[in-house]
Scaffold this active site. Sequence first.
Site, short mmCIF file in Angstrom:
data_model
loop_
_atom_site.label_atom_id
_atom_site.label_comp_id
_atom_site.label_asym_id
_atom_site.label_seq_id
_atom_site.Cartn_x
_atom_site.Cartn_y
_atom_site.Cartn_z
N CYS A 1 -19.39 6.75 -29.94
CA CYS A 1 -20.44 5.96 -28.71
C CYS A 1 -20.13 6.41 -27.32
O CYS A 1 -19.80 7.65 -26.63
CB CYS A 1 -20.96 4.89 -30.08
N ASN B 1 -24.75 4.05 -30.74
CA ASN B 1 -25.91 2.55 -30.66
C ASN B 1 -26.07 2.08 -28.80
O ASN B 1 -24.99 1.74 -28.68
CB ASN B 1 -25.61 1.42 -31.57
N GLU C 1 -18.02 -6.56 -29.51
CA GLU C 1 -17.14 -5.08 -29.92
C GLU C 1 -15.23 -5.17 -29.92
O GLU C 1 -14.12 -4.97 -30.53
CB GLU C 1 -17.44 -3.15 -29.98
N LYS D 1 -12.41 4.96 -33.75
CA LYS D 1 -12.99 5.00 -32.35
C LYS D 1 -11.59 4.77 -31.05
O LYS D 1 -10.91 3.69 -31.81
CB LYS D 1 -14.30 4.42 -32.25
N1 CDT Z 1 -21.71 1.03 -28.87
C1 CDT Z 1 -21.28 1.61 -28.09
O1 CDT Z 1 -20.32 2.20 -27.72
N2 CDT Z 1 -22.01 1.73 -26.84
C2 CDT Z 1 -21.93 1.54 -26.01
C3 CDT Z 1 -22.68 -0.03 -25.57
C4 CDT Z 1 -22.41 -0.13 -23.75
S1 CDT Z 1 -22.87 -1.97 -23.27
C5 CDT Z 1 -21.27 -2.82 -23.54
C6 CDT Z 1 -22.32 2.51 -25.30
O2 CDT Z 1 -21.75 3.31 -24.24
O3 CDT Z 1 -23.64 3.38 -25.11
#
Ligand code: CDT
Length: 313
Positions: free
Chosen positions: A173, A198, A147, A128
């Site tokens: 994501c 997620n 994260e 990522k």
């Molecule tokens: N897992 C991931 O990257 N989730 C992010 C949540 C952002 S909120 C801190 C997303 O962009 O969906």
Amino acid sequence: MSRILTVGAAQLGPIQRDHSRASVVQRLIALLHQAHDHGVQLVVFPELALTTFFPRWFVDDISEADHWYETSMPNADTQPLFDEAKRLGIGFCLGYALIHTEADGTTHRYNVQTLVERDGSIVATYRKVHIPGHEHNEPDRPFQHAERYYFEPSTEGFGVWRAFDGLIGMMICNDRRWPESYRVMGLQGVEMILCGYNTPIHYVPDPSQDILQGFHNALVMQSGAYQNGTWVVGVAKGGVEEGVDSLGQSMIVAPSGQIVAEALTTDDELIVARCDLDWCARYKDTLFDFDRYRRPEMYGRITSQRGTVLPND
Ligand code: CDT
């Protein structure tokens, strides 16, 4: 002749903290069997598809979280998935946390997706690029999104691989919210981007965005697909996981930007589309003929500058 790739987006419902990897792998295999019944050639699973979304908890000593990471792929827990997929002749893309130990003992932790061909060979493991959330414990939040504590960002960037008789790219994501992710792959001719996610419904820094989560999810993937003439397969781990409600809305988006399949639930659910990779050329060779119309000399700020620089007064 058309190049049809039948793709399954294998959305997962929640994985709770105490669910074993073996039980999750059985769920993945059940989705694989459904995919086989629908003639699917490539199944895409979500981000962190083997465990709960553990960055929602902070631990003072990061090594206490090592049990959430895989040290190799395949491994004893995931071998049944690899074996069954190969037996069925189905490829797959799997998201998980990876801990990599160097010869000198240093460890690196990544949020990754591994792409596996129909013969069981590993095509690539993507790390990522855009790591969202925060680095430190923020105890006043209802839940953490740490994260940036748990994962290092990729230093390799966005690749595109010749696989599945096409040009396949990956992102994870938060990457899907950044136009640069799609464009860097678009500039390598990508025909299908695979993206697990997620996404908590509740966005702690600005709750006014909560009701827009679904809109933003569709917005970014539809525009990324259209502007780069590529299929996009977005796959959620949705539902209420350890008390945190997460977006479902897995979708398969055509190079036109149209959604051709979308999940109806926030649970384990397979959606399928027959994707003609030759449709990409309708956009890549016309309105988005990069070689003819792009003006890279006008876009210098995109790679030379990170934050906003305001004009002088
Ligand atoms: N897992 C991931 O990257 N989730 C992010 C949540 C952002 S909120 C801190 C997303 O962009 O969906």
